[in-house]
Design an enzyme around this catalytic site. Structure first.
Site, PDB file in Angstrom:
ATOM      1  N   HIS A 181       0.964  -0.827   0.362  1.00  0.00           N
ATOM      2  CA  HIS A 181       0.236   0.165   0.384  1.00  0.00           C
ATOM      3  C   HIS A 181       1.031   1.325   0.003  1.00  0.00           C
ATOM      4  O   HIS A 181       2.250   1.788   0.771  1.00  0.00           O
ATOM      5  CB  HIS A 181      -0.673  -0.026   1.579  1.00  0.00           C
ATOM      6  CG  HIS A 181      -1.994   1.262   1.250  1.00  0.00           C
ATOM      7  ND1 HIS A 181      -2.093   2.340   1.838  1.00  0.00           N
ATOM      8  CD2 HIS A 181      -2.614   0.740   1.654  1.00  0.00           C
ATOM      9  CE1 HIS A 181      -2.513   2.932   1.995  1.00  0.00           C
ATOM     10  NE2 HIS A 181      -3.638   2.284   1.183  1.00  0.00           N
ATOM     11  N   CYS A 236      -4.742   2.348  -3.542  1.00  0.00           N
ATOM     12  CA  CYS A 236      -3.854   2.968  -2.535  1.00  0.00           C
ATOM     13  C   CYS A 236      -2.361   2.151  -3.236  1.00  0.00           C
ATOM     14  O   CYS A 236      -1.780   1.838  -2.007  1.00  0.00           O
ATOM     15  CB  CYS A 236      -3.644   3.378  -0.990  1.00  0.00           C
ATOM     16  SG  CYS A 236      -4.784   4.200  -1.893  1.00  0.00           S
ATOM     17  N   GLN A 275      -4.241  -4.197   7.330  1.00  0.00           N
ATOM     18  CA  GLN A 275      -5.370  -5.109   6.633  1.00  0.00           C
ATOM     19  C   GLN A 275      -5.815  -6.273   8.002  1.00  0.00           C
ATOM     20  O   GLN A 275      -6.174  -7.258   7.519  1.00  0.00           O
ATOM     21  CB  GLN A 275      -5.250  -5.618   4.994  1.00  0.00           C
ATOM     22  CG  GLN A 275      -5.834  -4.426   4.330  1.00  0.00           C
ATOM     23  CD  GLN A 275      -6.931  -3.669   4.660  1.00  0.00           C
ATOM     24  OE1 GLN A 275      -7.656  -4.789   4.558  1.00  0.00           O
ATOM     25  NE2 GLN A 275      -7.197  -2.725   4.092  1.00  0.00           N
ATOM     26  N   ASP A 287       3.663  -4.084   8.302  1.00  0.00           N
ATOM     27  CA  ASP A 287       1.821  -2.990   7.692  1.00  0.00           C
ATOM     28  C   ASP A 287       0.706  -3.864   8.364  1.00  0.00           C
ATOM     29  O   ASP A 287       0.385  -5.018   7.965  1.00  0.00           O
ATOM     30  CB  ASP A 287       2.016  -2.782   6.917  1.00  0.00           C
ATOM     31  CG  ASP A 287       1.145  -2.097   6.265  1.00  0.00           C
ATOM     32  OD1 ASP A 287      -0.463  -2.159   7.193  1.00  0.00           O
ATOM     33  OD2 ASP A 287       0.590  -1.307   5.308  1.00  0.00           O
ATOM     34  N   LYS A 298     -10.604  -0.262  11.350  1.00  0.00           N
ATOM     35  CA  LYS A 298     -10.782  -1.557  10.493  1.00  0.00           C
ATOM     36  C   LYS A 298     -11.358  -2.342  10.325  1.00  0.00           C
ATOM     37  O   LYS A 298     -11.748  -3.618  10.087  1.00  0.00           O
ATOM     38  CB  LYS A 298      -9.481  -1.386   9.724  1.00  0.00           C
ATOM     39  CG  LYS A 298      -9.155  -0.551   7.912  1.00  0.00           C
ATOM     40  CD  LYS A 298      -7.837  -1.155   7.047  1.00  0.00           C
ATOM     41  CE  LYS A 298      -6.821  -0.131   6.196  1.00  0.00           C
ATOM     42  NZ  LYS A 298      -7.918   0.946   5.538  1.00  0.00           N
TER      43      LYS A 298
HETATM   44  N1  C6P Z   1      -6.306   1.037   2.896  1.00  0.00           N
HETATM   45  C1  C6P Z   1      -8.097   0.519   1.582  1.00  0.00           C
HETATM   46  O1  C6P Z   1      -8.882   0.572   1.066  1.00  0.00           O
HETATM   47  P1  C6P Z   1      -4.686   4.275   7.240  1.00  0.00           P
HETATM   48  O2  C6P Z   1      -5.424   5.102   6.295  1.00  0.00           O
HETATM   49  O3  C6P Z   1      -3.771   5.592   7.900  1.00  0.00           O
HETATM   50  O4  C6P Z   1      -5.622   3.875   8.732  1.00  0.00           O
HETATM   51  O5  C6P Z   1      -4.439   2.270   6.802  1.00  0.00           O
HETATM   52  C2  C6P Z   1      -3.392   2.727   5.863  1.00  0.00           C
HETATM   53  C3  C6P Z   1      -3.347   1.695   5.078  1.00  0.00           C
HETATM   54  C4  C6P Z   1      -2.162   0.708   5.008  1.00  0.00           C
HETATM   55  N2  C6P Z   1      -1.466  -0.194   4.565  1.00  0.00           N
HETATM   56  C5  C6P Z   1      -2.176  -1.077   4.321  1.00  0.00           C
HETATM   57  C6  C6P Z   1      -2.085  -2.376   3.733  1.00  0.00           C
HETATM   58  C7  C6P Z   1      -4.262  -0.695   3.650  1.00  0.00           C
HETATM   59  O6  C6P Z   1      -4.947  -1.316   3.302  1.00  0.00           O
HETATM   60  C8  C6P Z   1      -4.160   0.521   4.132  1.00  0.00           C
HETATM   61  C9  C6P Z   1      -4.941   1.752   4.052  1.00  0.00           C
HETATM   62  C10 C6P Z   1      -7.525   1.128   2.518  1.00  0.00           C
HETATM   63  O7  C6P Z   1      -7.416  -0.219   1.160  1.00  0.00           O
HETATM   64  C11 C6P Z   1      -7.697   3.185   2.613  1.00  0.00           C
HETATM   65  S1  C6P Z   1      -6.999   3.274   0.713  1.00  0.00           S
END
Ligand code: C6P
Length: 409
Positions: free
Chosen positions: A125, A367, A205, A202, A228
């Site tokens: 991501h 993203c 997910q 990370d 999430k």
């Molecule tokens: N992905 C998706 O629709 P934040 O925004 O900081 O809570 O998380 C960022 C992020 C980091 N790593 C992974 C693997 C992610 O999937 C995400 C967020 C969302 O897939 C929003 S783009």
């Protein structure tokens, strides 16, 4: 089909499902972007504001003590949730993105130098890519990318070529937000540690869907977001090994992160407070703690089993509807986040048409633009499932896809 969670009953915990979408049953298949929130979490935050609201770690009156107790109880819950041995390893952040940037600015700036290598994967991501690009640009380090195969799995067989004595950091997702792939983080962590590199995971997910143990993963850093996993926006966690956090310089400067301040210099608070400058997102952290407790009652193993069942059902239904699915075919190797394309129909058109039937899916590059290029598509549609989704939701999606096909026939 039999599933370990009674999702139809769980749906009743989530007030949003009392609303309709275009006059139809709300079918929410975008939990990978953000999950819905149960009343247990919403009520906990309301209770905080109604009877515990004060700033934390500052007041000596009873109300402030109540606020601090609630805030620190959330930290304990967040530590327990990922098997961390101490609350000292849990830094509250705004979410995964801020947690990764914290590591970039603190550990990264102190430890990554010209000629070093940072190893990522082809499926990251942007949140676990752009911060390292910026660090590489300012330090002279090089980014490398462990490839994936055409089935969307990591080429761990190539680790020996990619982990070298120049590697200082390996940063990778535990579960891909596009492919659903669950990555063999422990294998990669062992390779990283064999050359003295650090391992950042990370878990944005993964944390909502899998039981996580930072010790089993042997993670040095791990990041996740509350929003999430049934919690509010504006709250997340950076887990860091205590000795690493101790050695790291602070992130933001300001109140709370200091021990003593003089006109020309300061000394730092103990961990994790050294990294929490200013008034934190207190109610959000409390809400995150309530989200952890909500998931603990369900049991993360049951959550995982439910999602394996949903992924299996959804993938076969989508394939029967003529969709092309990306990522591993075996539901036990992936999460229930399913990217697909439907013939020549643009994913944005797919999402717009299914929305008319009350079905919420995401379409776009998610993203993860480098991954999209690797897959050879500008965008995909993506349906992502969670504890409140039922097979009926999958049927609503595939019925809506039939309308889509009729539209573009
Ligand atoms: N992905 C998706 O629709 P934040 O925004 O900081 O809570 O998380 C960022 C992020 C980091 N790593 C992974 C693997 C992610 O999937 C995400 C967020 C969302 O897939 C929003 S783009």
């Amino acid at each position: 089909m039999s599933l370990p969670l009674d999702a139809e009953t769980l749906r009743k915990d989530f007030p949003v499902f009392d609303t309709l979408a275009h006059g139809k049953r709300l079918v929410y298949l975008d939990s990978a972007a953000t999950s819905q929130k149960p009343h247990q979490v919403i009520d906990r935050m309301v209770r905080f504001y109604e009877s515990e609201n004060a700033n934390v770690h500052r007041g000596i009156y009873e109300l402030a003590e109540r606020a601090t107790i609630a805030y620190e109880a959330a930290r304990e819950a967040c530590a327990r949730f990922i098997g961390a041995r101490s609350h000292r390893s849990i830094v509250f952040t705004r979410g995964t993105t801020e947690a990764i940037n914290l590591v970039r600015f603190t550990w990264g700036r102190a430890n990554i130098h010209d000629g070093d290598e940072i190893l990522l994967t082809e499926m990251e991501h942007h949140s676990n890519l752009v911060p390292w690009q910026l660090l590489a640009q300012e330090s002279g380090a090089t980014l490398r990318f462990l490839p994936i195969d055409d089935g969307g799995k990591l080429r761990v067989d190539l680790l020996g070529d990619y982990v070298t004595d120049r590697t200082k950091l390996v940063a990778m997702g535990l579960m891909s937000n596009v492919l659903g792939t669950i990555n063999p983080v422990r294998t990669v962590a062992d390779a990283a540690h064999s050359v003295g590199a650090r391992m950042l995971v990370d878990a944005a997910q993964a944390a909502p869907h899998l039981a996580i143990d930072v010790n089993e993963l042997d993670a040095d850093f791990l990041a996740y977001s509350a929003h999430k996993m049934c919690g509010p926006t504006g709250a997340g966690v950076l887990y860091g090994r205590e000795d690493l956090l101790e050695a790291m310089p602070p992130f933001h400067g300001g109140g709370e992160m200091i021990r003593e301040v003089y006109p020309d210099h300061s000394t730092w608070n103990e961990i994790p407070y050294k990294f929490e400058a200013g008034t934190p997102n207190i109610a959000q952290a409390v809400g995150m703690g309530a989200a952890v407790e909500y998931l603990e009652v369900l049991g993360m193993d049951a959550v995982r089993e439910h999602e394996i069942g949903m992924a299996r059902y959804a993938m076969s239904a989508l394939e029967a509807a003529g969709a092309h699915i990306y990522g591993p075919k075996d539901p036990s190797e992936r999460g229930a986040v399913i990217s697909f394309t439907l013939g020549e129909v643009h994913p944005h058109d797919v999402a717009t048409i299914v929305d008319q039937e009350g079905v919420c899916i995401r379409a776009g590059h998610h993203c993860a633009q480098p991954l999209m290029r690797r897959l050879g598509v500008p965008a995909t549609a993506r349906a992502s499932f969670y504890i409140y989704n039922t097979p009926e939701d999958v049927d609503a999606l595939t019925d809506a896809l039939e309308k889509c096909k009729e539209w573009f026939a």
